[in-house]
Design an enzyme around this catalytic site. Structure first.
Site, PDB file in Angstrom:
ATOM      1  N   ASN A   9       0.895  -0.990  -0.010  1.00  0.00           N
ATOM      2  CA  ASN A   9       0.068  -0.111   0.004  1.00  0.00           C
ATOM      3  C   ASN A   9       0.863   1.224   0.074  1.00  0.00           C
ATOM      4  O   ASN A   9       1.582   1.476   1.058  1.00  0.00           O
ATOM      5  CB  ASN A   9      -1.024   0.146   1.160  1.00  0.00           C
ATOM      6  CG  ASN A   9      -1.825   1.237   1.522  1.00  0.00           C
ATOM      7  OD1 ASN A   9      -1.822   1.988   0.535  1.00  0.00           O
ATOM      8  ND2 ASN A   9      -2.360   1.340   2.641  1.00  0.00           N
ATOM      9  N   LYS A  11      -0.086   4.177  -0.275  1.00  0.00           N
ATOM     10  CA  LYS A  11      -0.866   5.487   0.262  1.00  0.00           C
ATOM     11  C   LYS A  11      -0.548   6.655  -0.636  1.00  0.00           C
ATOM     12  O   LYS A  11      -0.621   6.480  -1.970  1.00  0.00           O
ATOM     13  CB  LYS A  11       0.017   5.725   1.702  1.00  0.00           C
ATOM     14  CG  LYS A  11      -0.209   4.428   2.537  1.00  0.00           C
ATOM     15  CD  LYS A  11      -0.039   4.796   4.074  1.00  0.00           C
ATOM     16  CE  LYS A  11      -0.168   3.402   4.619  1.00  0.00           C
ATOM     17  NZ  LYS A  11      -0.365   3.614   6.018  1.00  0.00           N
ATOM     18  N   HIS A  95      -9.626   0.578   4.865  1.00  0.00           N
ATOM     19  CA  HIS A  95      -8.311   0.957   5.411  1.00  0.00           C
ATOM     20  C   HIS A  95      -8.597   2.013   6.760  1.00  0.00           C
ATOM     21  O   HIS A  95      -9.474   2.737   6.672  1.00  0.00           O
ATOM     22  CB  HIS A  95      -7.342   1.522   4.496  1.00  0.00           C
ATOM     23  CG  HIS A  95      -5.730   1.416   5.051  1.00  0.00           C
ATOM     24  ND1 HIS A  95      -5.394   2.703   6.004  1.00  0.00           N
ATOM     25  CD2 HIS A  95      -4.824   0.714   4.972  1.00  0.00           C
ATOM     26  CE1 HIS A  95      -4.440   2.474   6.402  1.00  0.00           C
ATOM     27  NE2 HIS A  95      -3.864   1.300   5.867  1.00  0.00           N
TER      28      HIS A  95
HETATM   29  P1  PGA Z   1       2.660   0.174   7.569  1.00  0.00           P
HETATM   30  O1  PGA Z   1       1.314   0.414   7.062  1.00  0.00           O
HETATM   31  O2  PGA Z   1       3.221  -1.343   6.924  1.00  0.00           O
HETATM   32  O3  PGA Z   1       3.670   1.331   7.296  1.00  0.00           O
HETATM   33  O4  PGA Z   1       2.582  -0.065   9.065  1.00  0.00           O
HETATM   34  C1  PGA Z   1       0.422  -0.699   6.760  1.00  0.00           C
HETATM   35  C2  PGA Z   1      -0.947  -0.245   6.160  1.00  0.00           C
HETATM   36  O5  PGA Z   1      -1.276   0.939   6.444  1.00  0.00           O
HETATM   37  O6  PGA Z   1      -1.515  -0.924   5.308  1.00  0.00           O
END
Ligand code: PGA
Length: 248
Positions: A9, A11, A95
């Site tokens: 992901n 983002k 999410h």
């Molecule tokens: P992270 O994020 O691996 O940076 O903790 C996971 C996510 O938000 O799906």
């Protein structure tokens, strides 16, 4: 060695150029047989790049969010239908950043899951408790409620996947221990089987500070079928090593 799914992901990170550069390096690291183990969730504006670059690849991609209608007067939203026409196979739903920052309700998420299934894009429904809820002993109740509501209008015979992402472990470096993660994954699996009568195998991914250093111990757990990775999916090497270490 069980087959694992490794979903990244991104983002709101990466321009189309950066996405292209990532894919070039990433594809040089993985074997053609490993392509189908990975799913990428880029920012929606990188969809064109993913579509062009991955035309002949088994590496799949999807949206991080979409509206619950394919088209209409919904200024500023992303269309799952358009993404599908560009080759998207998956879409994240619910999410924790969508639930918390954008105040998405369980009702909206229910509609999104239903819509995505209707256009044959596989929803990846994310669930997870906050720190406060865990401390209060509400983990099971919160997580199973999110699963039940998210799937309440779904066609359970059609493809869907789940991700357990404890909110306190996302982007914090605080990973759930593999036992903590397994415990919740097992509860979700039992709920699917006993309450929703889903008897076929459904992939349940773990997310929250997954890194190459902890993927192996998580992957040894019976009910963990893969990972949803944020930060560590941004670099091709670390993203690849999450699968490599998990399978070592
Ligand atoms: P992270 O994020 O691996 O940076 O903790 C996971 C996510 O938000 O799906």
């Amino acid at each position: 060695m069980k087959p694992l799914i490794c979903a990244g992901n991104w983002k709101l990170f990466k321009t189309p150029e950066q996405a292209r550069a990532f894919l070039k390096t990433f594809r040089s690291l993985i074997s053609p047989e490993q392509e189908s183990s990975f799913i990428l969730f880029p920012p929606a504006l990188c969809a064109g790049t993913m579509s062009d670059e991955l035309k002949t690849s088994q590496l799949s991609w999807g949206l991080q969010n979409c509206h619950s209608a394919g088209e209409g007067a919904f200024t500023g939203e992303n269309s799952g239908l358009v993404a599908k026409s560009m080759g998207a196979k998956y879409c994240l739903v619910g999410h924790s950043e969508r639930r918390k920052i954008f105040r998405e309700s369980n009702h909206e998420l229910t509609l999104k899951v239903k819509f995505l299934q209707s256009i044959e894009v596989c929803p990846l429904l994310c669930v997870g408790e906050t720190d406060e809820e865990r401390v209060q002993g509400l983990t099971e109740q919160v997580v199973l409620e999110q699963v039940a509501q998210g799937l309440s209008a779904a066609d359970l015979s059609r493809p869907f996947m789940l991700a357990y992402e404890p909110v306190w472990a996302i982007g914090t470096g605080k990973v759930a221990t593999s036992d903590q993660a397994q415990e919740v994954h097992a509860l979700i699996r039992k709920f699917l089987r006993e309450e929703l009568q889903v008897t076929r195998p459904i992939s349940i991914l773990y997310g929250g500070s997954v890194k190459p250093e902890n993927s192996k111990s998580l992957a040894t757990q019976k009910d963990i079928d893969g990972f949803l990775v944020g930060g560590a999916s941004l670099e091709p090497e670390s993203f690849f090593r999450i699968l490599k270490e998990a399978q070592s």
